[in-house]
Design an enzyme around this catalytic site. Structure first.
Site: not given
Ligand code: DX5
Ligand code: ZN
Length: 215
Positions: A7, A32, A34, A36, A65, A67, A136, A174
């Protein structure tokens, strides 16, 4: 042997080129990423322009991913930026079936992430439609948190549900994954390990990936 997805959230953002070189040189299967929005989770990370730039630095699949709320507004843009797997949160998607179909119709693999409190049973009527379930194992929003032990039971339940139905759905874990718990996580039935701080904060990140990969 599980797939390993470092990540990038745990990398030094001043030196993303070095982080990508490490990932390229390593046995990592995916990268990965992330994303957000400061609304679904209490943090803001990075977004489309960064991912688009990173795309030029590696051919490893991008495991994005999201979020974020209303991910359907951005699915096409993430495809264009270079996403190969696009994961949305079940808690952010009142029309999850539509989200999954949209992602697949754009030519990406569709993932669905579950927060720690969300039961496996919530996937009952849609499991066969997705390519990946991301469980998660921390509350999303921050790297470097401790693995929530109850996740192991959720992995076993999900493994059972997938096998009972004869499906090919990846189980990605994760949050708080590292050499101390990875063997137990894989034994419970996980097929993809996301690892942020345990890889990027390691003295030897290449060795850390190799160690996870060797399980
Ligand atoms: C948390 C992110 C994770 C995070 C994992 O919201 O979804 O991918 O980067 O970081 P570690 O491995 O440090 O827990
Ligand atoms: Zn993540």
């Amino acid at each position: 042997m599980a797939l390993i997805a470092p990540s990038l959230l745990a990398a030094d953002f001043l030196h993303l080129d070095a982080a990508l070189r490490m990932v390229n040189d390593s046995q990592a299967d995916w990268l990965h990423l992330d994303v957000m929005d400061g609304r679904f989770v209490p943090n803001i990370s990075f977004g489309l322009p960064v991912i688009e730039s990173l795309r030029k630095a590696t051919s490893k699949p991008f495991d994005v991913h999201l979020m974020i709320l209303e991910p359907e507004k951005y699915a096409e843009a993430f495809k264009k930026a270079g996403a190969d797997i696009l994961t949305v949160h079940i808690e952010a998607c009142p029309h999850l079936h539509r989200n999954v179909q949209q992602i697949k119709s754009l030519g990406m693999k569709a993932g669905v992430a579950l927060n720690p409190h969300t039961p496996i049973a919530s996937l009952d009527n849609i499991l066969g439609d997705m390519d990946l379930v991301c469980l998660m194992s921390v509350n999303p929003g921050f790297g470097g948190q401790s693995f929530i032990p109850g996740t192991i039971n959720k992995i076993k339940q999900l493994r059972q549900m997938i096998d009972d139905r004869g499906l090919q759905v990846d189980i990605e874990i994760d949050g708080g994954v590292g050499e101390k718990n990875a063997a137990e996580i894989v034994a419970a039935g996980a097929t993809v390990l996301v690892a942020g701080s345990s890889v990027f904060n390691a003295a030897d990140p290449l060795a850390a990936v190799a160690q996870l990969k060797s399980l």
